[in-house]
Design a protein around this motif. Structure first.
Motif, mmCIF file in Angstrom:
data_model
loop_
_atom_site.group_PDB
_atom_site.id
_atom_site.type_symbol
_atom_site.label_atom_id
_atom_site.label_comp_id
_atom_site.label_asym_id
_atom_site.label_seq_id
_atom_site.Cartn_x
_atom_site.Cartn_y
_atom_site.Cartn_z
ATOM 1 N N ILE A 924 0.867 -1.180 0.000
ATOM 2 C CA ILE A 924 0.000 0.000 0.000
ATOM 3 C C ILE A 924 0.903 1.228 0.000
ATOM 4 C CG2 ILE A 924 -1.687 1.332 1.322
ATOM 5 C CD1 ILE A 924 -2.822 -1.317 2.343
ATOM 6 N N TRP A 925 0.717 2.066 -1.022
ATOM 7 C CA TRP A 925 1.520 3.284 -1.154
ATOM 8 C C TRP A 925 0.832 4.436 -0.447
ATOM 9 C CZ3 TRP A 925 6.007 2.106 -3.525
ATOM 10 C CH2 TRP A 925 6.039 1.023 -4.392
ATOM 11 N N VAL A 926 1.606 5.216 0.293
ATOM 12 C CA VAL A 926 1.081 6.422 0.924
ATOM 13 C C VAL A 926 1.899 7.598 0.392
ATOM 14 C CG1 VAL A 926 0.502 7.571 3.084
ATOM 15 C CG2 VAL A 926 0.571 5.065 2.996
ATOM 16 N N ASN A 927 1.200 8.528 -0.286
ATOM 17 C CA ASN A 927 1.866 9.647 -0.953
ATOM 18 C C ASN A 927 1.402 10.966 -0.362
ATOM 19 O OD1 ASN A 927 3.009 7.809 -2.845
ATOM 20 N ND2 ASN A 927 1.042 7.785 -3.929
ATOM 21 N N LYS A 928 2.161 12.012 -0.626
ATOM 22 C CA LYS A 928 1.773 13.346 -0.190
ATOM 23 C C LYS A 928 0.412 13.734 -0.749
ATOM 24 C CE LYS A 928 6.565 15.048 -0.065
ATOM 25 N NZ LYS A 928 7.513 16.059 -0.589
ATOM 26 N N ASN A 929 0.171 13.352 -1.970
ATOM 27 C CA ASN A 929 -1.057 13.763 -2.659
ATOM 28 C C ASN A 929 -2.088 12.649 -2.729
ATOM 29 O OD1 ASN A 929 0.164 16.301 -3.238
ATOM 30 N ND2 ASN A 929 1.269 15.346 -4.943
ATOM 31 N N ALA A 930 -1.796 11.520 -2.077
ATOM 32 C CA ALA A 930 -2.742 10.398 -2.109
ATOM 33 C C ALA A 930 -2.702 9.716 -0.750
ATOM 34 C CB ALA A 930 -2.394 9.427 -3.235
ATOM 35 N N ALA A 931 -3.274 10.371 0.249
ATOM 36 C CA ALA A 931 -3.266 9.850 1.611
ATOM 37 C C ALA A 931 -4.017 8.529 1.675
ATOM 38 C CB ALA A 931 -3.888 10.867 2.566
ATOM 39 N N LYS A 932 -3.499 7.621 2.446
ATOM 40 C CA LYS A 932 -4.164 6.340 2.680
ATOM 41 C C LYS A 932 -4.279 6.127 4.182
ATOM 42 C CE LYS A 932 -4.639 4.726 -1.555
ATOM 43 N NZ LYS A 932 -3.770 3.660 -2.066
ATOM 44 N N PRO A 933 -5.473 5.800 4.649
ATOM 45 C CA PRO A 933 -5.648 5.583 6.080
ATOM 46 C C PRO A 933 -5.030 4.255 6.511
ATOM 47 C CG PRO A 933 -7.662 5.037 4.920
ATOM 48 C CD PRO A 933 -6.724 5.608 3.890
ATOM 49 N N LEU A 934 -4.861 4.091 7.813
ATOM 50 C CA LEU A 934 -4.342 2.840 8.363
ATOM 51 C C LEU A 934 -5.501 1.847 8.443
ATOM 52 C CD1 LEU A 934 -1.683 1.621 9.502
ATOM 53 C CD2 LEU A 934 -2.591 2.118 11.776
ATOM 54 N N ASP A 935 -5.823 1.280 7.302
ATOM 55 C CA ASP A 935 -6.942 0.343 7.159
ATOM 56 C C ASP A 935 -6.387 -0.943 6.575
ATOM 57 O OD1 ASP A 935 -9.192 -1.099 6.620
ATOM 58 O OD2 ASP A 935 -10.059 0.353 5.215
ATOM 59 N N PHE A 936 -6.382 -1.998 7.350
ATOM 60 C CA PHE A 936 -5.782 -3.246 6.910
ATOM 61 C C PHE A 936 -6.692 -4.036 5.969
ATOM 62 C CE2 PHE A 936 -3.985 -2.368 11.170
ATOM 63 C CZ PHE A 936 -2.693 -2.078 10.761
ATOM 64 N N GLU A 937 -7.924 -3.594 5.841
ATOM 65 C CA GLU A 937 -8.848 -4.282 4.937
ATOM 66 C C GLU A 937 -8.899 -3.647 3.560
ATOM 67 O OE1 GLU A 937 -10.063 -7.080 6.032
ATOM 68 O OE2 GLU A 937 -9.109 -6.650 7.960
#
Length: 958
Positions: A924-937
């Motif tokens: 799972i990529w987390v980018n400055k412009n593409a935030a991703k929550p801490l969701d394991f599902e």
């Protein structure tokens, strides 16, 4: 002009010729070379000066300095250091008429041939630190009718330097520059004589006596200040004694007092007036203070009960500690020469044994602003190691080169531990574990605290059959039915007259002063007891044999070594502790007093490995010393209080302890001793109790060892709050998150052994170039990626914190990006503590678990926090044995290249029994412009089926 006749001139000439002849016949040798360094014989001598100074090269980054009061060096075997004394090469020795230089490829030590003072330089020739000229002191003293020496050394350093480490202390101080640290083993205080600096050096002071470090000037009694009574008279403060704490104006006695000095056991009984009733009374000291010095005056309180202090009518200190367990409090007071400040000190003791003292220290002289010192009470010679590195990690690695590696703890020890004071019966303990399993709250270890024996049988190591009828079966149920480990409390303490006491006594293995004093403890009617001499190797073996035959053979998993200071009697003065331990088999007790916990741990570690070398030893001990880590000893912060300030103080305590070179630290989440208002709470008190435990639990989930413990109220999650309460929900969330993080956390444990890594990291370790972090002690890094920001104020819902410069930061929960080098004010709702991830991080999260051995970490979800190059090494082994020492472990490297946007999962290196040969990684990529929550599902960007060969994954979305 003086005129001399020829005869006089001839006489002088003959004298000079004779002197020259004698000088040439018996030349003064300023230094001699050795295989590993030099010995200098300083020309200038003064009372207490060294007659010989030895410099030894340990390796290219470590130089040992010893100084002797005689021409010969005493032959003393160190208890702390274990490095091989092999012949060293690769250094050079050069000299001039005034100095000698000992140079390795990385550091140079320059010693004055006049004074013996040593200065250290980096390879570019820049001075790092230097001994102050003529500041080396070895002053003769006598203990037990034998010669010893007070040993003092002062160092000068650069302006803006900082000092960390020195063990674990409760002053809520992070940077010890300009502070005084007393190293005397005590409940909540752990002496580790090793410090580190952001200038990338460390000093290991190899001395086991009572030692002061930092600003070692004496604290002065209150009477040394200019005092004024409440009514203005000069010379004292007005002390008012009331026998009803709810009516402070109902005074039974008023008197003039110039000291507040009831610091140790029995002091208050001797010094309080007979008319005063401590059980329900209060004391107030009022008046004014003044000083003839301008600047910061340090006030140091020791207190049990409630303490409040007002200066100029402003409340500046508000503390509480259970009376039997006093605590320190520091107060900085800015004073101008000759100007009065009003002062009011209110003390509400608890019970007949109470503590209150106040001492102060003058402002630091300008000439001493950039100095720190060590001052030890006793020793045969001065002995320290200067350690240098490219960063603090390398300095700590040098410490472990000298004192030993930290074995990897069993993996279960990195899960959640449940404890309380105490589980009184076998049924009670098993029911608690059953409830955890029923509620699906992860758990790995249950702790059986003191008093599982019969009341009058302390030291027998026998279970009380009335309360623990079948300990063997209890342990089997824990292991086989509940997949839970059992840690048990073992004290080095024996009641007089029991068989084990009699056996140790006839062999001369016990300290006998407590027996001679007829000193009774607090159990039942009170029983006379003492501790065994852990410095005696035969006594250590006998103690291990006792707990092995009585306890270990039943299947116990780990040892809780309580009161290992040794705490023969709580809150004694240093002098009384020494009297209680005299004689000690190793030598003068004054020279060895602080090393007891080191030797106590050694006996159990070596004992268990001698009978069961396939099961990792794990020790939790209330005290430790330099080198304790090599005996698998983790340290906890003792019987701390359950107040918000006590929680905050644990942050600096834990970080400084970790920076002392010992990687495994823990604390009583929730605090140990509890105010009466929480034992019989109102609805308001109950809610504060729940929030305190929640915030503490959030903090504890990101420490090396995750452990709950304390007195009543019971500390199980389900006893703190109901399932629908935010406290319960938050604690269960962080418990489960801890287990998800196990691939990350266990890899840090592997790095702590293989690479001498430090898990709980002061910000200065990773961001030394950012000067702002040098004094930030309430935030820290947990591993390379996680910035931890505990919330330690009641009802705080916004948190002011600092994001270090040199990196960007992602909010762990939302994935939102923040620039570094700024202070921010963020949401801190009841249920969550702010945690940030360093830009350029790879964090492996494993599956949801109920206990660490439930299943191997397949599948692993890799959260890749982009913006900078990143790397992480996934370490795995067999989790519970010592096969890793034989090379049976594996590493899988993860590297991310920001330029190519590519993640490389490297070829697996190494193998071990039970290793997953095929596994799945979700990316799972987390980018400055593409935030991703801490969701394991959430759906992974890429799923990799990995068989041990290298795989490259390119980020497809930005």
């Amino acid at each position: 002009m003086i005129k001399m006749n020829l005869r006089s001139q001839s006489t002088i000439l003959m004298f000079l010729l004779l002197f020259t002849s004698i000088a040439h016949a018996t030349p003064v040798v300023p230094f001699t070379k050795m295989a590993d360094g030099i010995i200098i014989y300083p020309a200038q001598q003064y009372p207490g000066s060294a007659h010989a100074v030895r410099l030894q090269v340990i390796n290219n980054s470590i130089i040992r300095v010893t100084a002797s009061p005689a021409k010969e060096m005493p032959q003393v075997q160190s208890l702390v250091t274990i490095y091989p004394t092999t012949q060293t090469s690769g250094f050079t020795i050069t000299n001039t008429a005034n100095e000698v230089r000992l140079a390795t490829p990385f550091i140079t030590a320059v010693a004055s041939l006049q004074t013996g003072a040593v200065a250290f330089f980096d390879k570019a020739g820049k001075q790092i630190i230097a001994e102050r000229a003529a500041a080396k002191q070895l002053l003769p003293v006598t203990f037990e009718g034998q010669r010893s020496y007070n040993i003092i050394q002062t160092f000068e350093t650069k302006p803006g330097d900082a000092i960390y480490g020195l063990g674990q202390h409760q002053d809520d101080v992070y940077n010890y520059m300009g502070q005084q640290v007393t190293m005397f083993q005590n409940n909540t205080e752990v002496a580790i004589p090793f410090l580190v600096s952001p200038n990338n050096y460390g000093i290991l002071w190899d001395n086991y006596s009572i030692t002061k470090a930092g600003d070692v000037r004496e604290y002065l009694p209150l009477s040394s200040l200019q005092l004024f009574a409440k009514t203005g008279e000069e010379g004292w403060l007005t002390a008012s004694y009331a026998n009803d704490k709810t009516k402070s104006d109902d005074v039974v006695l008023t008197r003039a007092e110039t000291t507040i000095d009831m610091e140790f056991v029995n002091d208050s009984k001797l010094k309080l007036p007979a008319e005063f009733k401590t059980e329900n009374g209060s004391v107030t000291w009022q008046g004014s203070i003044a000083s003839s010095f301008s600047g910061n005056h340090k006030m140091r309180f020791t207190y049990g009960g409630y303490l409040k202090v007002w200066l100029n009518n402003k409340l500046v200190l508000d503390r509480w500690r259970r009376a039997w367990n006093p605590a320190p409090a520091l107060l900085d007071v800015a004073m101008q020469k000759g100007q009065k400040q009003s002062i009011k000190i209110e003390w509400i003791p608890e019970g007949s044994e109470s503590y209150i003292s106040l001492k102060w220290q003058e402002p630091v002289p300008t000439a001493d602003a950039n100095t720190f010192s060590f001052s030890s009470e006793a020793g045969k010679h001065m002995d320290y190691y200067f350690v240098y590195g490219k960063n603090i990690d390398e300095v700590i690695s040098g410490y472990r080169t000298l004192t030993g590696k930290a074995p990897i703890v069993p993996k279960w020890a990195m899960g959640f531990w449940q404890s309380r004071e105490r589980y009184k019966t076998q049924e009670e303990l098993l029911n608690v574990v059953a409830e955890f399993r029923k509620r699906k709250i992860p758990l790995d270890n249950i702790v059986l605290d003191w008093f599982y024996w019969k009341e009058n049988d302390w030291g027998s190591q026998e279970f009380d059959a009335a309360r623990f009828p079948s300990p063997d079966s209890m342990i089997k149920v824990l292991h086989n039915q509940y997949n839970t480990k059992l840690m048990i409390s073992v004290w080095p303490k024996f009641y007089e007259g029991i068989p084990a006491y009699n056996d140790f006594n006839k062999r001369g293995w016990l300290y006998k002063r407590n027996i001679a004093d007829r000193q009774k403890d607090w159990v039942g009617p009170g029983y006379t007891s003492t501790f065994y001499d852990a410095f005696n190797p035969e006594a250590r073996k006998a103690f291990w044999n006792l707990i092995h035959s009585k306890i270990y053979t039943k299947g116990i998993d780990a040892w809780w070594m309580d009161a290992s200071e040794p705490d023969l009697l709580s809150n004694v003065s240093p002098q009384r502790r020494k009297e209680q331990m005299t004689p000690v088999s190793a030598g003068l007790v004054a020279e060895y007093v602080n090393a007891y916990p080191l030797q106590n741990a050694k006996g159990i570690y070596e004992g268990q490995r001698s009978v069961d070398n396939n099961k990792r030893v794990f020790l939790l001990t209330r005290s430790g010393f330099a080198g304790s880590q090599r005996y698998a000893a983790a340290i906890w912060s003792g019987d701390i209080g359950a107040r918000w300030h006590d929680m905050k103080a644990q942050i600096a305590a834990g970080v400084n302890f970790s920076m002392s070179g010992l990687p495994y630290w823990t604390m009583d989440i929730g605090g140990f001793v509890v105010e009466n208002r929480y034992e019989r709470p109102t609805a308001t008190d109950t809610e504060e109790w729940r929030e305190l435990n929640t915030r503490w639990f959030q903090f504890g989930a990101f420490t090396p060892l995750f452990r709950v413990h304390g007195q009543y109220p019971f500390r199980e999650v389900f006893n703190i709050a109901p399932e629908d309460h935010p406290a319960y929900k938050s604690m269960v969330y962080y418990n489960r998150l801890r287990y998800r993080l196990l691939p990350y956390i266990y890899s840090l444990a592997g790095a702590s052994y293989h690479n001498n890594y430090t898990m709980m990291r002061g910000l200065v370790m990773d961001f030394a170039a950012d000067k702002k972090v040098h004094s930030i002690g309430d935030q820290y890094m947990f591993g390379p990626s996680l910035l931890i920001n505990p919330v330690y104020e009641y009802k705080e819902r916004r948190k002011q914190l600092y994001l270090p410069a040199g990196s960007g930061w992602y909010d762990l929960y939302s994935g939102k990006y923040f620039a570094g080098g700024q202070s921010i004010n963020v949401d801190a709702p009841y249920e969550t503590m702010p945690v940030f991830v360093k830009e350029g991080s790879i964090i492996p999260f494993g599956p949801e678990l109920q206990y660490t051995s439930e299943k191997r970490a397949d599948t692993i979800t890799l959260f890749v926090y982009t913006g900078r190059d990143a790397s992480f090494n996934l370490y795995e082994d067999e989790d519970v044995n010592y096969n890793y020492e034989k090379g049976q472990y594996s590493n899988i490297s993860f590297t991310y290249n920001e330029k190519t946007k590519q993640l490389t999962i490297g070829e697996r290196k190494g193998s071990f029994n039970g290793m997953l040969t095929n596994r799945t990684f979700r990316v799972i990529w987390v980018n400055k412009n593409a935030a991703k929550p801490l969701d394991f599902e959430q759906a992974a960007a890429t799923t990799v089926r990995y068989n041990g060969s290298a795989v490259k994954v390119t980020q497809s979305n930005r």
